[in-house]
Design an enzyme around this catalytic site. Structure first.
Site, short mmCIF file in Angstrom:
data_model
loop_
_atom_site.label_atom_id
_atom_site.label_comp_id
_atom_site.label_asym_id
_atom_site.label_seq_id
_atom_site.Cartn_x
_atom_site.Cartn_y
_atom_site.Cartn_z
CB VAL A 173 -0.84 -0.46 1.46
CG1 VAL A 173 -2.09 0.87 1.02
CG2 VAL A 173 -1.74 -1.08 1.48
CG ASP A 227 -2.40 13.02 -3.19
OD1 ASP A 227 -2.11 13.11 -3.21
OD2 ASP A 227 -3.13 13.58 -4.83
CG HIS A 239 -8.46 3.78 -0.52
ND1 HIS A 239 -9.09 3.37 -0.03
CD2 HIS A 239 -7.34 3.34 -0.73
CE1 HIS A 239 -9.42 2.41 -0.99
NE2 HIS A 239 -8.56 1.64 -0.92
NE ARG A 242 10.93 0.04 4.30
CZ ARG A 242 11.62 1.05 3.25
NH1 ARG A 242 12.07 1.84 2.26
NH2 ARG A 242 12.58 2.35 4.07
#
Length: 158
Positions: A90, A94, A97, A136
């Site tokens: 994720v 903006d 959510h 990552r």
């Protein structure tokens, strides 16, 4: 320790139990596919490198990170896996959510773990931007998927 200070792919092989004869479900969100495919490959490689047969790894795809919890619950309830690994990404946008998705999947996986039936591993990246995710998912900070695979193996001894 912050992941910026640690390579997520590094581990001491002497501390990892063998996964020989163990079965795992690796559940992967399709959203941010470039990242999640790399995480899945890292987890599968870590499991295989530590004795888990390819035939003992089920790869499951779900549309997004929020859906990881549902799929994980189905796999836990099937009672045929020694561990379930949830992989997603994720990236902050903006709107709020990001917060709802991150909180929902974290709480869902925590609830599954609190039942104590099967370890469910949280391998979800929650980053501020794409570069942090790339770093990552096989980049300069290693691969969170490898870390999730090793965590799943170590949880077998709990």
């Amino acid at each position: 320790m912050a992941s910026a200070l640690k390579n997520l792919s590094e581990y001491d092989p002497a501390t990892v139990p063998s996964g020989k004869g163990k079965k795992f479900a690796v559940i992967v969100a399709e959203w941010n596919k470039q990242i999640t495919d790399a995480l899945a490959q890292g987890a599968i490689t870590a499991l295989a490198d530590n004795g888990v047969a390819d035939s003992d790894i089920e790869l499951v795809h779900v549309p997004g990170t929020f859906e990881l919890t549902y799929a994980a619950a189905k796999k836990v309830n099937a009672k045929c896996y020694d561990g379930v690994i949830c992989l997603g990404c994720v990236i902050q946008g903006d709107t709020r959510h990001f917060d709802f998705i991150c909180n929902g999947v974290t709480e869902g996986i925590s609830m599954l773990n609190s039942k104590g039936e099967t370890p469910v591993i949280f391998g979800v990246l929650t980053t501020d931007n794409l570069q942090q995710a790339l770093d990552r998912a096989g980049g300069k900070l290693g691969n969170k998927g490898v870390e999730a695979g090793i965590t799943a193996l170590k949880m077998l001894e709990v």
